[in-house]
Design a protein around this motif. Structure first.
Motif, PDB file in Angstrom:
ATOM      1  N   ALA A 151       0.846  -1.209   0.000  1.00  0.00           N
ATOM      2  CA  ALA A 151       0.000   0.000   0.000  1.00  0.00           C
ATOM      3  C   ALA A 151       0.878   1.254   0.000  1.00  0.00           C
ATOM      4  O   ALA A 151       1.843   1.336   0.772  1.00  0.00           O
ATOM      5  CB  ALA A 151      -0.913   0.000   1.218  1.00  0.00           C
ATOM      6  N   SER A 185      -3.697   1.954  -6.138  1.00  0.00           N
ATOM      7  CA  SER A 185      -3.846   0.864  -5.162  1.00  0.00           C
ATOM      8  C   SER A 185      -5.217   1.000  -4.503  1.00  0.00           C
ATOM      9  O   SER A 185      -5.718   2.120  -4.329  1.00  0.00           O
ATOM     10  CB  SER A 185      -2.744   1.004  -4.103  1.00  0.00           C
ATOM     11  N   THR A 187      -5.837   0.062  -1.423  1.00  0.00           N
ATOM     12  CA  THR A 187      -5.605   0.457  -0.023  1.00  0.00           C
ATOM     13  C   THR A 187      -4.535   1.534  -0.002  1.00  0.00           C
ATOM     14  O   THR A 187      -3.508   1.423  -0.678  1.00  0.00           O
ATOM     15  CB  THR A 187      -5.137  -0.762   0.810  1.00  0.00           C
TER      16      THR A 187
END
Ligand code: 13P
Ligand code: SF4
Length: 349
Positions: A151, A185, A187
């Motif tokens: 992340a 991404s 997250t």
């Protein structure tokens, strides 16, 4: 810690800083920008400092970059540029003078130094910290990376250069949502402000995970207090900074960065406004907006308030306190800050 008695003795040897009605009157144009909030007698005390700083600034080829939380005599009297954290960072990339005096807190001065390694960057009081910047170290970033592998880390500019260097990109309160949304991404790790992160999460398509830091000024506001105030005065517009809790943000009529707040009040000119942020914000714009009555409840940032006219004059006189950043750390931190500036500017087009 700075020794104020010593500072006063040194300044008295070199400058005539006695209260002066003549100097106050000679700078009536500057005073006109703050006369709604600064009494005339106070201005006669400030005027000799303002005159001395503005003269010394030229001698030293210095520029003063000031945050919106500075007091009116700094904001209107000596600043060459005022703004929120993003505007100050962008301005720092455009400075031509040899010396930058940062009227704000340490992380802002560090950002200016990171963006200008060849210039002298001074902060009038090294003790001007920030509860958010103090809440996390580079080890905290690594902890988050280990917990959420892959992340990206979006760190608020309210962090040390070391933390910025360990992050993928920075953000400020004015671009946090756009920066998080632009990450490749599902997250995204946000540090160190848990409330800014939660406020972003409430509007984001991403899963936002966060560090438990907070701002000691904005966390003091509660939704109950705001509801009680609105009941007493239903006409009031409540305008909050996103470092406040999500409950406070939900109670507000508008949420934005410090400059976003100023712009909203200018654009909307509400008859009554409550700025749910630092106290100097309302004072600094009171003269520009005589039609707006500002509610008095506010919380003061003890770090921002360490910066005073006296310390700015001493800083320029002695060329202290100089902000130094390890060049290797600065190189990495610069990438995270520059990435934010570039992304922010390309998204604004
Ligand atoms: P802004 O970027 O909105 O000016 O915020 C900086 C800050 O420290 C607010 O507490
Ligand atoms: Fe830090 Fe809060 Fe002060 Fe801003 S107001 S400098 S976030 S402690």
């Amino acid at each position: 810690m700075l020794d104020l008695t010593n500072i006063r003795a040194i300044l008295a040897e070199h400058y005539d800083l006695a209260p002066s009605v003549e100097k106050a009157e000679a700078m009536a144009d500057i005073y006109a920008r703050m006369d709604r909030v600064v009494p005339a007698a106070d201005w006669a005390i400030y005027a000799p400092y303002v005159a001395a700083i503005n003269a010394l600034k030229k001698e030293r080829n210095a520029v003063i970059l000031a945050h919106n939380y500075m007091t009116p005599e700094i904001y209107h009297g000596i600043a060459d540029f005022v703004g929120d954290s993003l505007q100050l960072a962008i301005k720092a990339t455009e400075v031509e003078e040899d010396v930058i005096v940062q009227c704000g807190v340490h992380f802002m001065a560090e950002t200016s130094k990171v963006l200008n390694p060849g210039k002298t960057v001074l902060i009038p009081d090294m003790g001007a910290g920030c509860s958010l910047a103090e809440s996390i170290t580079a080890a905290g970033i690594e902890e988050m990376r280990a917990k959420y592998p892959g992340a990206p880390v979006v760190s608020y500019v309210n962090t040390t250069a070391e933390v910025k260097a360990a992050s993928d990109i920075c953000c400020t309160s004015s671009n946090a949502l756009q920066i998080v949304e632009a990450m490749d991404s599902d997250t995204v790790i946000m540090t160190p402000d848990q409330y800014l992160a939660q406020n972003v999460a409430n509007e984001s398509t991403k899963k936002v995970v966060f560090w438990p830091g907070s701002c000691i000024v904005h966390e003091l506001y509660t939704a109950e207090d705001l509801r009680a105030y609105r009941e007493l005065d239903p006409e009031v517009k409540i305008i909050a900074h996103p470092e406040c809790t999500p409950a406070v943000v939900a109670e507000s009529d508008f949420t934005g960065s410090t400059s976003g707040i100023i712009k909203w009040v200018h654009d909307n000119k509400p008859a009554k406004a409550m700025l749910v942020t630092e106290c100097s914000m309302a004072s600094n714009i009171a003269d520009e907006l005589p039609e707006v009555e500002f509610a008095k409840p506010c919380n003061m940032c003890p770090y921002m308030k360490k910066i005073t006219l006296e310390k700015v004059l001493y800083s320029l006189h002695t060329m202290t306190e100089e902000v130094i950043v390890d060049p290797a750390v600065a190189d990495k931190a610069r990438q995270a800050v520059q990435r934010m500036i570039d992304l922010s500017q390309s998204l604004a087009k």
